[in-house]
Write an enzyme that holds these catalytic residues in place. Structure first.
Site, PDB file in Angstrom:
ATOM      1  N   GLY A 190       0.722  -1.269   0.134  1.00 63.50           N
ATOM      2  CA  GLY A 190      -0.071  -0.102  -0.108  1.00 63.50           C
ATOM      3  C   GLY A 190       0.778   1.140   0.046  1.00 63.50           C
ATOM      4  O   GLY A 190       1.854   1.619   0.367  1.00 63.50           O
ATOM      5  N   HIS A 247      26.293   7.675  41.492  1.00 59.45           N
ATOM      6  CA  HIS A 247      25.909   8.769  41.318  1.00 59.45           C
ATOM      7  C   HIS A 247      26.538   9.635  40.186  1.00 59.45           C
ATOM      8  O   HIS A 247      27.735   9.429  40.066  1.00 59.45           O
ATOM      9  CB  HIS A 247      25.802   9.866  42.566  1.00 59.45           C
ATOM     10  CG  HIS A 247      25.885   9.286  43.721  1.00 59.45           C
ATOM     11  ND1 HIS A 247      24.962   9.092  44.711  1.00 59.45           N
ATOM     12  CD2 HIS A 247      26.856   8.899  44.576  1.00 59.45           C
ATOM     13  CE1 HIS A 247      25.311   8.353  45.756  1.00 59.45           C
ATOM     14  NE2 HIS A 247      26.435   8.549  45.945  1.00 59.45           N
TER      15      HIS A 247
END
Length: 454
Positions: free
Chosen positions: A14, A350
Site C-alpha cells: 500500500g 551517582h
C-alpha cells in the site's frame, strides 16, 4: 493444526499516503517493532510454515526489513501495479503454487492481529470450508463492507454503498483477512474479474465465486483490534496504546509489579522476571532483559541491556546498548552505562558515565567518575578490578586498567595502569597561599569599579 501446512501471504504494497511519511506505512512501529514485523510474528505463531510478502511502495526498505527477520521460508514479491487485492495476492503465485493446505491472506498494517484468530480461521478450513473470512463487529459499522450470512454460510461480502436498507443494519463487517484452502486458492482467485467502476480485482469476489461452485464459505469472528488496519498517525498512536496496555497486563499477571502501569512503556521483546518492581515513567527500548527480583526506579531509560537478579537501576538512569548490570549491582541516579559490564555487587551510585568498561565485583565508583573512552577516532576499554575504589570526580582515560582492590584519589585524571591494591593520585599537589585570596578579591573589585565608572 500441526499436520496442515500453511502459507501466509502478507500484503504490504500500500501507498500509505495518509501517514504523510517518506517511510513505507508498514515500517512504522508499534512497541518498537515495525507493523509488518508484528504481522509476520502473528502468522508464524498461527502455524505458517512460509511467509510471502507482497511489496510495492518502498519495496527495497520493506525487503531489507523482512530479510532480517527469522522465518523457515520467506519470499518477497513485488506488485508492480496496484490493481486490487486479488491482483496483489496473485503476485505471490509462485509461493502459492508450491501447494499448501492453508493459505492465509493478511495485511501488513494490522499490527494487533492476534494469532488465535488466524488459528480459528484455519480450523474452519480443517473442518471443510474452502474460504473463511475474518469478520468483526465495530461500534459503528458505517463505511465497512458487510458479511452477508445465510444458514451459517457466508454468501456475500457487500460494500456499504451496494447494501440494501436491510443489509445496512448488519453489524458483522469484513476485515479483509481470509483463510483459503490451498487446493482451491489459485483457481478461485484466477476467476476474479475487474468488472467494476475502478477496474480492480477484488479478493472479496471469491466468496461468491466459491458459493457458485458449491464450496463452503464461512465467517470467523475476531475482536476489533485484530481486524482494523492503521492508516494515519492518530490510528498508529491508538494502536500503540492498545498494545502497551495489553503487554503491561501480561507482565503484571506474570508477577511483575508496575506501580503506575500507564507510565511504563515496553518494547515487543521486553523480558521482565517475576518479583521485579518497575516504578513510574520507565521506558524500555528493544533488546532488554530484566531478571527476577530487580528494581527499576523512576524515570529510567533502558535499551539493549541486561539487568540481573537483585540489581537496582535509577532513578534517572540510562542503560544503553551493551550494558550488563549483574546480580545485586547498583546503578544510581543520573548515571549512564554503555557497553559495560557491572559485575555482582559493584556500585555506580551517582552522576557517572561508564562506557566500554568492566567494573569488577564489589567495586565502588565515586560520584562524577567518567571513563574517557573515545579519542575522537576509536573507542577504548577501561578495566576496573574487583573491590577497587574510585574517588569522586575522577577521569579514567582509556585504555587503562585499575587493579583489584586499588584506591584512586578523588579528582584524579589517570592515564596509566594502577596495580592491584595500589593508591593512585592523578592530580596536582594542593598549594595554599595565605592572604592571597583577599589581594585577588580587592584587585578584581577595583577593576570592576573602574569599568562601571567608565
Amino acid at each position: 493444526m500441526t499436520n496442515r501446512t500453511c502459507l501466509a501471504v502478507i500484503l504490504a504494497a500500500g501507498e500509505g499516503t495518509r501517514m504523510k511519511s517518506t517511510l513505507p506505512k508498514v515500517l512504522h512501529k508499534i512497541g518498537g517493532l515495525e507493523m509488518v514485523g508484528h504481522v509476520m510474528n502473528a502468522a508464524s505463531s498461527a502455524g505458517a510454515d512460509a511467509l510471502a510478502l507482497v511489496v510495492g511502495n518502498g519495496a527495497e526498505q520493506v525487503r531489507a526489513f523482512a530479510e532480517k527477520q527469522t522465518a523457515d521460508r520467506r519470499d518477497i514479491f513485488v506488485q508492480e501495479e496496484r490493481l486490487g487485492t486479488a491482483h496483489a495476492v496473485l503476485a505471490a503465485r509462485e509461493a502459492m503454487s508450491r501447494g499448501y493446505d492453508d493459505v492465509l491472506v493478511v495485511f501488513g498494517d494490522h499490527p494487533l492481529l492476534d494469532p488465535s484468530v488466524l488459528l480459528s480461521a484455519r480450523e474452519k478450513l480443517a473442518e471443510g470450508a474452502a474460504v473463511a473470512v475474518l469478520g468483526f463487529r465495530p461500534p459503528v459499522p458505517t463505511g465497512y463492507g458487510r458479511l452477508i450470512e445465510k444458514e451459517g454460510r457466508l454468501v456475500a461480502i457487500r460494500e456499504e454503498k451496494d447494501c440494501s436498507e436491510e443489509e445496512r443494519k448488519i453489524t458483522f463487517c469484513n476485515s479483509g483477512v481470509m483463510a483459503i484452502a490451498g487446493k482451491h486458492a489459485l483457481a478461485l482467485i484466477d476467476q476474479v474479474k475487474n468488472e467494476n467502476a475502478k477496474g480492480e480485482y477484488y479478493l472479496t469476489d471469491i466468496v461468491e465465486i466459491a458459493n457458485r461452485q458449491g464450496l463452503l464459505v464461512v465467517a470467523s469472528e475476531a475482536g476489533r483490534e485484530s481486524a482494523v488496519g492503521i492508516n494515519n498517525r492518530a490510528e498508529l498512536a491508538e494502536a500503540e496504546a492498545v498494545w502497551q496496555q495489553k503487554r503491561r497486563r501480561e507482565l503484571m499477571l506474570s508477577g511483575v509489579t508496575l506501580i503506575a502501569p500507564e507510565t511504563v512503556f515496553l518494547s515487543y521483546d521486553t523480558q521482565i522476571g517475576p518479583d521485579t518492581v518497575i516504578e513510574p515513567n520507565v521506558w524500555f527500548g528493544p533488546g532488554v532483559r530484566i531478571a527476577s527480583g530487580a528494581h527499576i526506579h523512576a524515570f529510567s531509560h533502558i535499551e539493549e541491556a541486561v539487568v540481573e537478579t537483585g540489581a537496582t537501576v535509577g532513578p534517572f538512569a540510562r542503560l544503553r546498548p551493551g550494558a550488563q548490570v549483574q546480580e545485586k549491582a547498583k546503578i544510581g541516579n543520573f548515571c549512564e552505562i554503555k557497553n559495560a559490564r557491572i559485575e555482582p555487587g559493584a556500585k555506580v551510585p551517582h552522576l557517572s558515565y561508564i562506557g566500554d568498561a568492566t567494573v569488577g565485583a564489589g567495586a565502588n565508583i565515586g560520584a562524577g567518575t567518567i571513563t574517557c573512552n573515545y579519542d575522537g577516532f576509536l573507542k577504548h576499554h577501561t578495566e576496573i578490578g574487583a573491590g577497587a575504589f574510585i574517588g569522586t570526580n575522577s577521569a579514567l582515560v582509556a585504555p587503562v586498567t585499575i587493579g583489584a582492590g586499588a584506591y584512586v584519589a578523588s579528582g584524579s585524571v589517570l592515564t596509566e595502569d594502577v596495580p592491584a591494591d595500589a593508591l593512585a593520585f592523578g592530580r596536582a599537589r594542593q598549594a595554599t597561599y595565605e592572604g592571597r585570596g583577599k589581594v585577588l578579591r580587592d584587585k578584581l573589585a577595583e577593576e570592576k569599579a573602574k569599568k562601571s565608572g567608565g
